[in-house]
Structures are given as structure tokens and as C-alpha cells.
Design an enzyme around this catalytic site. Structure first.
Site, PDB file in Angstrom:
ATOM      1  N   GLY A 155       0.828  -1.197   0.141  1.00  0.00           N
ATOM      2  CA  GLY A 155       0.169  -0.023  -0.109  1.00  0.00           C
ATOM      3  C   GLY A 155       0.849   1.136  -0.048  1.00  0.00           C
ATOM      4  O   GLY A 155       2.045   1.249  -0.155  1.00  0.00           O
ATOM      5  N   ASP A 206       1.462  -9.020   2.275  1.00  0.00           N
ATOM      6  CA  ASP A 206       0.394  -8.432   1.873  1.00  0.00           C
ATOM      7  C   ASP A 206      -0.343  -9.603   1.163  1.00  0.00           C
ATOM      8  O   ASP A 206      -0.015 -10.596   0.773  1.00  0.00           O
ATOM      9  CB  ASP A 206       0.820  -7.293   0.846  1.00  0.00           C
ATOM     10  CG  ASP A 206      -0.342  -6.112   0.598  1.00  0.00           C
ATOM     11  OD1 ASP A 206      -1.474  -6.542   0.422  1.00  0.00           O
ATOM     12  OD2 ASP A 206       0.251  -4.966   0.807  1.00  0.00           O
ATOM     13  N   TYR A 222     -14.976   4.588   8.773  1.00  0.00           N
ATOM     14  CA  TYR A 222     -13.392   4.345   9.002  1.00  0.00           C
ATOM     15  C   TYR A 222     -13.017   4.913  10.262  1.00  0.00           C
ATOM     16  O   TYR A 222     -12.216   4.544  11.107  1.00  0.00           O
ATOM     17  CB  TYR A 222     -13.016   5.243   7.894  1.00  0.00           C
ATOM     18  CG  TYR A 222     -11.308   5.329   7.783  1.00  0.00           C
ATOM     19  CD1 TYR A 222     -10.648   4.313   7.461  1.00  0.00           C
ATOM     20  CD2 TYR A 222     -10.762   6.532   7.957  1.00  0.00           C
ATOM     21  CE1 TYR A 222      -9.081   4.397   7.492  1.00  0.00           C
ATOM     22  CE2 TYR A 222      -9.348   6.614   7.861  1.00  0.00           C
ATOM     23  CZ  TYR A 222      -8.526   5.566   7.664  1.00  0.00           C
ATOM     24  OH  TYR A 222      -7.077   5.705   7.565  1.00  0.00           O
TER      25      TYR A 222
HETATM   26  N1  SER Z   1      -6.159   9.696   4.329  1.00  0.00           N
HETATM   27  C1  SER Z   1      -7.156   9.009   4.837  1.00  0.00           C
HETATM   28  C2  SER Z   1      -8.303   8.947   4.130  1.00  0.00           C
HETATM   29  O1  SER Z   1      -8.678   9.881   3.528  1.00  0.00           O
HETATM   30  C3  SER Z   1      -7.280   9.562   6.429  1.00  0.00           C
HETATM   31  O2  SER Z   1      -6.535   8.777   7.075  1.00  0.00           O
HETATM   32  O3  SER Z   1      -9.131   7.942   4.419  1.00  0.00           O
END
Ligand code: SER
Length: 316
Positions: free
Chosen positions: A11, A34, A142
Site C-alpha cells: 500500500g 500483503d 473508517y
Molecule cells: N487519508 C485517509 C483517508 O482519507 C485518512 O486517514 O481516508
């Protein structure tokens, strides 16, 4: 001698972190894994294996077999993608962390790094100079998974003595591997489109300021936190890490210093609401005091390097 496992080496963060760790600890001591193939440089410089962190038995077996002492678990579904598959994203983000913590408890891999994010904050959090300790009511899958993960990390530290360490990354900007499915991705995409097309259509509005950081600063500070004296760490949840804050208009102006004809248009999509719920800039004084967090890239330096390196990459 430490043996280090990196989960999610293909990633955006993993691609650069593995190479930095191999410089510090020696190629053969950094095991890259991965479910996807990594970059050529990771393949060629040291051990790589396909490993699915959701498979607990295999993970534990790996830790024992290779005498792993430290784990960096970078596997996650980012904010934008998570909103499209909420239950699956929750499952992947939480299970990958819980498997790592539990495998750490059952093996010698007691030191664990896991990234949290500015997404742990929400619309009721103060938007400017967001303190380390504040109201946290994230409203994205998230963000909820990252906040829950921070709590679990601290829990495993207090209850089972796992040496859990974490930072709340801002949006990360890099030229090696592109991010995927995040809300801060515009700040990377913009450079590719600037060079390919001379223009960019931005999915956030012009004044949406967010905390961001150049990848080199993120990697240096991640390793700095992992090497810090554990007794000096007052937090075992996750540290604020501020970086540089800017909005798409300010980034456009920085690009125009080098490409005066660069054009931008704005067409906000569902990610605008996510960005609006996050802080514009955060306060990382606790990390500075506890383990010496410091960054070296400002907006102009970052912009110059991004244009130069992506320019070279696209010219090949
Ligand atoms: N960069 C990430 C996102 O935009 C935030 O942790 O999901």
C-alpha cells in the site's frame, strides 16, 4: 536483533516504510507481506510473502516461525471506500487489528505499530488546533473503526503489556505508490493530472482545509515513535500528528509557482461531507514533547518534489 513484520507492504505507506525499515534493521530482518504483489524494490531487496492478516492461524504461525519481535499492521479500507461497503470495511479494519493484537499476545511480537487517523475526530470536535484530548464523535465507518482501534490498542497495552504505539496520520502525500479510496487522495491525484493534462477536477471544494503530511516525514516519525523510550510515552492510544494544513486552492497556488497555466475546477462529491467532519489543523504538541515529533517539509518543498518525481515517473 529485531525481526519485523510489515502487514500491508504493497500500500501507500507500506511501500516506503519497508524500504526505510530495511535501511535501519537490515534487509533480511524486515519481512514484507500483503495480499497483493509489492513494488519491485521490495521484492528484490528482501523477504516478501503473501499473507492475509484476516487468517489468524497463519499470522500467528508466521510470527512464531520467523521470530518476529515487532509488527507494523497497515492493512485498512480507507474513508471513502469504507462508506461504500460499511459492514465489510468495519470487519476488515477491526479484524485485522484484533488478529494482530491477539497474535502479539500469544507470541514474542510484543511491539505493535498501527496507524490511526485524523478521521477519529468528528463534526463536534473543535476544527482548529484540535487538541490531543477532545470531543471525539466520528461519523464515518473508517473513523469509528480507527477510534475503536485506538481504544483496543490501549486496552492490550494496559491489560497484556503489549507495546502498542500509534499516530493519527493526516492525509499522506507521496509519489511512489498512490493511495486508494481516501478523502485526502485529491492532494496526490492533483499532481498526476497536473503533469498529464495540465488540469484537475477536484472532488473537494476550494476552501476545504485538511491536515496533510509528506510521506518522508510520516515514515521518519513513525520509526522515531517506534524507537522512542517506552517510559516516555504518556499515551498508549494514538498521538496527534499535524503536518501541514492547506486547502485545494492553496495547493493549486503552490503548483502554479512551477506550472503557471495549471487549471483547477471543483466538483465536490460524497467525500466533501467526510472532509467537512474532520479538523482543518491539529495540535501535536504532546507527540513533540513525548518522543520528539518533527517535520521538515512545508507546502512549497513538498509541491516541488512531487512535481519533479511524478514528472520523472510519467516520462519513463
Ligand atoms: N487519508 C485517509 C483517508 O482519507 C485518512 O486517514 O481516508
Amino acid at each position: 536483533m529485531d525481526n519485523i513484520l510489515v502487514i500491508g507492504c504493497s500500500g501507500q505507506i507500506g511501500s516506503e516504510l519497508v524500504m526505510a525499515l530495511r535501511k535501519v534493521y537490515g534487509n533480511e530482518h524486515v519481512f514484507a507481506t500483503d495480499i497483493k504483489e509489492p513494488t519491485n524494490e521490495i521484492h528484490e531487496s528482501g523477504p516478501f510473502q503473501i499473507l492475509d492478516v484476516l487468517d489468524f492461524k497463519n499470522l500467528l504461525h508466521f510470527l512464531v516461525r520467523y521470530n518476529i519481535t515487532q509488527v507494523y499492521n497497515l492493512a485498512a479500507v480507507l474513508s471513502g471506500n469504507a462508506e461504500k461497503i460499511p459492514l465489510q470495511a468495519w470487519d476488515i479494519n477491526m479484524k485485522s487489528l484484533m488478529n494482530t493484537l491477539e497474535a502479539a499476545r500469544q507470541s514474542d511480537a510484543k511491539k505493535v505499530f498501527w496507524p490511526s487517523s485524523i478521521a477519529v475526530f468528528g463534526p463536534t470536535t473543535p476544527r482548529h488546533d484540535t487538541p490531543q484530548m477532545t470531543v471525539m464523535e466520528p461519523n464515518t465507518v473508517y473513523g469509528i473503526s480507527k477510534l475503536a482501534g485506538e481504544r483496543w490498542g490501549e486496552y492490550y497495552n494496559k491489560k497484556y503489556d503489549i507495546d502498542f504505539r500509534s499516530v493519527r496520520y493526516p492525509g499522506l502525500i507521496s509519489y511512489k505508490t498512490e493511495p486508494g479510496g481516501g478523502t485526502t487522495d485529491y492532494a496526490v491525484e492533483i499532481f498526476y493530472d497536473a503533469i498529464r493534462k495540465g488540469s484537475y477536477e477536484c472532488f473537494l471544494s476550494s476552501k476545504t482545509a485538511l491536515p496533510m503530511m509528506f510521506m518522508e516525514d510520516a515514515i521518519t516519525n513513525t520509526i522515531r515513535l517506534m524507537q522512542a523510550d517506552g517510559d516516555k510515552l504518556s499515551l498508549r492510544s494514538s498521538y496527534n500528528m499535524a503536518g501541514i494544513s492547506f486547502d485545494p486552492e492553496q495547493l493549486t497556488n503552490a503548483i502554479r509557482k512551477y506550472m503557471p497555466d495549471f487549471e483547477i475546477t471543483y466538483k465536490p462529491d460524497f467525500r466533501q461531507a467526510i472532509a467537512d467532519s474532520w479538523p482543518a489543523c491539529i495540535d501535536d504538541s504532546v507527540a513533540q514533547k513525548d518522543w520528539g515529533l518533527k517535520t521538515t517539509y512545508d507546502l512549497d518543498k513538498m509541491t516541488r518534489i512531487m512535481l519533479e518525481k511524478i514528472g520523472e515517473k510519467l516520462a519513463v
